[in-house]
Design a protein around this motif. Sequence first.
Motif, mmCIF file in Angstrom:
data_model
loop_
_atom_site.group_PDB
_atom_site.id
_atom_site.type_symbol
_atom_site.label_atom_id
_atom_site.label_comp_id
_atom_site.label_asym_id
_atom_site.label_seq_id
_atom_site.Cartn_x
_atom_site.Cartn_y
_atom_site.Cartn_z
ATOM 1 N N LEU A 1 0.815 -1.103 0.125
ATOM 2 C CA LEU A 1 0.042 -0.009 0.001
ATOM 3 C C LEU A 1 0.929 1.101 0.265
ATOM 4 C CD1 LEU A 1 -2.848 1.424 0.324
ATOM 5 C CD2 LEU A 1 -2.467 1.074 2.765
ATOM 6 N N LEU A 2 0.515 2.139 -0.899
ATOM 7 C CA LEU A 2 1.331 3.637 -1.105
ATOM 8 C C LEU A 2 0.391 4.556 -0.712
ATOM 9 C CD1 LEU A 2 3.611 5.518 -1.742
ATOM 10 C CD2 LEU A 2 2.923 5.109 -4.242
ATOM 11 N N GLU A 3 0.713 5.369 0.473
ATOM 12 C CA GLU A 3 -0.155 6.515 0.590
ATOM 13 C C GLU A 3 0.757 7.548 0.676
ATOM 14 O OE1 GLU A 3 -2.607 5.164 4.428
ATOM 15 O OE2 GLU A 3 -0.563 4.114 4.403
ATOM 16 N N THR A 4 0.239 8.483 -0.221
ATOM 17 C CA THR A 4 1.135 9.746 -0.450
ATOM 18 C C THR A 4 0.812 10.868 0.474
ATOM 19 O OG1 THR A 4 -0.324 10.676 -2.083
ATOM 20 C CG2 THR A 4 1.016 8.998 -2.837
ATOM 21 N N ASP A 5 1.556 11.774 0.440
ATOM 22 C CA ASP A 5 1.347 13.109 0.948
ATOM 23 C C ASP A 5 0.188 13.800 0.632
ATOM 24 O OD1 ASP A 5 2.930 13.317 3.269
ATOM 25 O OD2 ASP A 5 4.325 14.965 2.111
ATOM 26 N N SER A 6 -0.235 13.621 -0.774
ATOM 27 C CA SER A 6 -1.118 14.455 -1.474
ATOM 28 C C SER A 6 -2.802 13.561 -1.017
ATOM 29 C CB SER A 6 -0.946 14.437 -2.747
ATOM 30 O OG SER A 6 -0.789 13.113 -3.421
ATOM 31 N N GLY A 7 -2.379 12.318 -0.392
ATOM 32 C CA GLY A 7 -3.621 11.943 -0.293
ATOM 33 C C GLY A 7 -3.981 10.645 -0.837
#
Length: 457
Positions: free
Chosen positions: A19-25
């Motif tokens: 799972l990749l969760e980015t700063d941008s959401g």
Amino acid sequence: MARLTFFGAAGVVTGSKHLLETDSGARVLLDCGMFQGLRELEERNWTPPPVDPKHLDAVVLSHGHLDHCGYLPALAQQGFKGPIYCTAATAEVAGLVLRDSAHLQEEEALRAAKHPDRGLHTKALYTSDDVAKVAAAFRPVEYGEVRPDIAGCRFRLVDAGHILGSAITEFWFDTRKLAFTGDLGRYGRPLLRDPSPIAESDVVLCESTYGDRLHPASDPQADLGAVIVAAMARHGVVVIPSFAVGRTQEILYAIGQLQRTSAIPAVKVYVDSPMGIEADAIMERHPEAMRFDPKERFGPKDTSLGAEGVTNTQSAAESMKINDIKSGAIVISSSGMANGGRVLHHLRNRLPRSNDTVCFVGFQGPGTLGRVLLGGARQVRVFGVPVDVNAQIAHIDGFSAHADRSELLRWLGEFHNKPDVYIVHADPPAAASLAKAVSAQFGLNAQPAVQGKSVTI
Ligand SMILES: [Zn+2]
């Protein structure tokens, strides 16, 4: 900082799910595979990963092997309604593999319901209806095309050379970039292209199935030719237990090459695997995912990757007729480890016959009939009945679809910058060994991924 969490293929070679969760959401799942193999691993499929599928923006699927796509129907069942990005060839391969998987699980659940005392799951993990939902969610992406589709993030799929349609994912997020190998293929193989080099990335998620091993240097096509020549000299039949997707097509292509160079005598070839026949057709439909177009090279009617004298047997009745053949034939049938499928009927029939040959063309997992036969057993049980082993047992292990240690290092050596490397899809010794080599050779920060753990990237 963005976060990467390993829900599978960390410390094991199965259940790929990151799972990749980015700063941008953005929340993106890279692969959604099933755990396979030993019972305690398969049991993990019954505990959903701690992520709400409704809050995922998308899944990016590297390829159609079950340990990378096999959990998708469960995710759909749990409420995932987003797009699944993959190549067009992968959408077809994964569809085929998932339909088969749902069918097997439905059968297993029925069997378990008949024997409640065994404590097995009496409900299928997912059904054919769940697979239909997944099939409707595939969004084909062309190799090399940059797509701006996932919650404001861009991504691109490039050829991984592992199986038809397999892809390395490049993912641009925030101000950074991640590259995920999926499974990495090999260099210089006849049907598939080499794994694509990636010049730059901040983070690399790299598989390491063979991170501590090298493949044999011998040519598997020549090895196969030698087995066929010896078997025909004994006036027998060769049974090749083979994975339906990928391996069956490679074997057919190799047989065709051996026929064209007269390296083997005239022989009839039976592909006794409905799934293998469908996989042949998928390959013929997707020359964009291959080194060459089989129909251009072998003619518009080609359905067997250039092999001659091939009969595709669909029905069980046609399959049973193969039992009557005494000599001059090759039977390719799944499963590849002889732990199920139509090949069991052929083994029951051929193993007692001393002029016949059983030739394994892939890795044989612990506990499988294939492993038992390669171990030299003189008697085995097939369908619960003892069967004497008088046939020749051969093994060719050069057909692997995975990059070995030298090939993984070759691919990792192509980066022009110095990415952080997380090693996935490997048993602990293979992961540790590759991480050490990557640090020593390229001066990169490399570490094995840990199941259930997150890293900030
Ligand atoms: Zn794979």
